[in-house]
Design an enzyme around this catalytic site. Structure first.
Site, PDB file in Angstrom:
ATOM      1  CB  CYS A  90       2.627  -6.652   2.280  1.00 11.73           C
ATOM      2  SG  CYS A  90       1.517  -5.734   3.368  1.00 11.73           S
ATOM      3  CG  HIS A 135      -1.272  -3.827  -0.099  1.00 12.78           C
ATOM      4  ND1 HIS A 135      -2.535  -4.175   0.297  1.00 12.78           N
ATOM      5  CD2 HIS A 135      -0.439  -4.114   0.959  1.00 12.78           C
ATOM      6  CE1 HIS A 135      -2.488  -4.645   1.542  1.00 12.78           C
ATOM      7  NE2 HIS A 135      -1.234  -4.619   1.952  1.00 12.78           N
TER       8      HIS A 135
END
Length: 338
Positions: free
Chosen positions: A128, A241
Site C-alpha cells: 500500500c 497512510h
C-alpha cells in the site's frame, strides 16, 4: 457486456470487505461469484441482491472461474495461487508472496499497465505505501529521472487488519477513561504513540516494510539505479497512510514544474495551498480513490531536490481498488478467456 466468474479469497477481512464494496460501486461485470475464507466459513454475506456463503479453500475452488482476488496473506497465497492459475483462473494477489518474483508482474495500472502483458496467471498487487508513492513519482521520473528517494511513512493501523483497528479503539477509550491499555496486536501501545516498527526487522536494521518500498519501487518503475531509503512508522490513525517524500533528480525540476506535471493526472489530486491550510490529510483521503499530493516544495539543501507529502487510503487505493483496477485492465485488454 461480457461477464466473468469471480472468486474472492479473504472475503471477510478488511480488504475483502472493501473488495465487495468497490466491485458493486464500479459495476464490475460479474456472472458467478464465490467467497472463500477460513475462520468465516459458513457465514452468509449479502452482496448486492445475492446472498453468498463463505466456503473453505480447496483444490477445486477455482475451476470454472476467470479471476481471483486474493487478500488472505502470503502463506495461503503460496499454497493455492499456482493451483488456481493452473486451473485457468488469473490470480491478483494482495500479499507480499509474489511481488519480487521475476516472472510475476507487480502492477499499478496508472504507472506500469504494460507489464500486465507478460503475466503467467499470477499478478502481484504492490504494498500500500509503495502504490501511493510511485503514482506521482512515475511522472517526475519520466520528466527528470529520479536519482534518490528518501521516504518516511506514517501508516494507519488498518494496514495491520481489523484486529488492529479494534485495538486502537479499545486502547483509546480505556486511556481516556483513566485506565491502562492492554497490548495484543502491536509490541507497544499504539494509542497516543508512534511505533517505528512495521513488520519484522531484517539483518540490515531495516524493517521488512521498509525494504518492500525499496525493492517494489525499483521493480514498478523499471529502474534498479534509483537509490531509495525508507523509514516506516505506525501511528494512531484508523485509515490512510501519509508519507514525507524527498527526491533528488538528474535534471533540474522546480516545485512549480512538479505541480504542473501532476495536475489532472489520472489517480492524482494535488492539494497544495499551505497559506490556506490546504494540504493532504488522512481524514480527507479516507474512502477516496485518488492519491493526494501536497506540500510540494524545492529542497533548498541540494541543487535538484523536491519535497512532497503524499496521502492515500491504504485499504482502498493501497489494496482493494488497485487490485480491482488490475482486473479491469485485464478485461480492457481482452486477456481473460472464458
Amino acid at each position: 457486456m461480457k461477464k466473468y466468474n469471480l472468486v474472492i479469497l479473504g472475503a471477510t477481512g478488511a480488504v475483502g470487505i472493501e473488495f465487495r464494496k468497490i466491485l458493486l460501486e464500479r459495476n464490475f461485470p460479474i456472472n458467478n461469484v464465490r467467497f472463500l475464507g477460513s475462520s468465516s466459513v459458513g457465514k452468509i454475506i449479502e452482496f448486492g441482491d445475492r446472498k453468498i456463503e463463505v466456503e473453505p479453500v480447496t483444490d477445486d475452488s477455482f475451476k470454472g472461474y476467470d479471476i481471483a482476488l486474493f487478500s488472505a496473506g502470503g502463506e495461503i497465497s503460496k499454497k493455492v495461487a499456482r493451483k488456481a492459475a493452473d486451473s485457468g483462473c488469473i490470480v491478483i494477489d494482495n500479499s507480499s508472496a509474489w511481488r519480487m518474483e521475476k516472472d510475476i508482474p507487480l502492477i499499478v495500472p496508472e504507472v506500469n499497465p504494460q507489464d500486465v502483458n507478460w503475466h503467467n496467471g499470477i499478478i502481484a498487487n504492490p504494498n500500500c505505501s509503495t502504490i501511493q508513492m510511485v503514482l506521482p513519482l512515475k511522472h517526475i521520473h519520466d520528466a527528470a529521472r529520479i536519482k534518490r528517494i528518501v521516504v518516511s511513512t506514517y501508516q494507519a493501523v488498518s494496514g495491520t487488519g481489523i484486529n488492529a483497528i479494534d485495538e486502537l479503539t479499545i486502547q483509546t477509550k480505556k486511556i481516556l477513561e483513566g485506565g491502562k491499555a492492554s497490548i495484543e496486536v502491536y509490541p507497544h501501545q499504539i494509542a497516543f504513540n508512534a511505533l517505528p516498527s512495521i513488520d519484522v526487522f531484517l539483518s540490515n536494521g531495516y524493517s521488512k516494510e521498509e525494504m518492500k518500498m525499496v525493492n517494489e519501487t525499483k521493480k514498478i518503475l523499471g529502474d534498479d539505479s534509483i537509490q531509495i531509503t525508507a523509514t516506516a512508522v505506525r501511528i494512531p490513525v484508523f485509515y490512510s497512510h501519509s508519507e514525507s517524500v524527498n527526491i533528488e533528480t538528474e535534471i533540474k525540476i522546480t516545485s512549480g514544474d512538479v505541480k504542473e506535471l501532476l495536475h489532472n493526472k489520472e489517480g492524482i489530486t494535488v492539494v497544495d495551498d499551505p497559506s490556506s491550510h490546504l494540504y493532504p490529510l488522512a481524514i480527507n483521503a479516507q474512502g477516496k480513490d485518488n492519491v493526494f499530493v501536497g506540500r510540494i516544495r524545492d529542497d533548498e539543501s541540494i541543487p535538484k531536490g523536491i519535497n512532497m507529502w503524499i496521502v492515500s487510503d491504504n485499504i482502498r487505493k493501497g489494496a482493494a481498488l488497485n487490485t480491482i483496477q488490475i482486473a479491469e485492465l485485464l478485461i480492457s485488454k481482452n486477456m481473460i478467456m472464458n
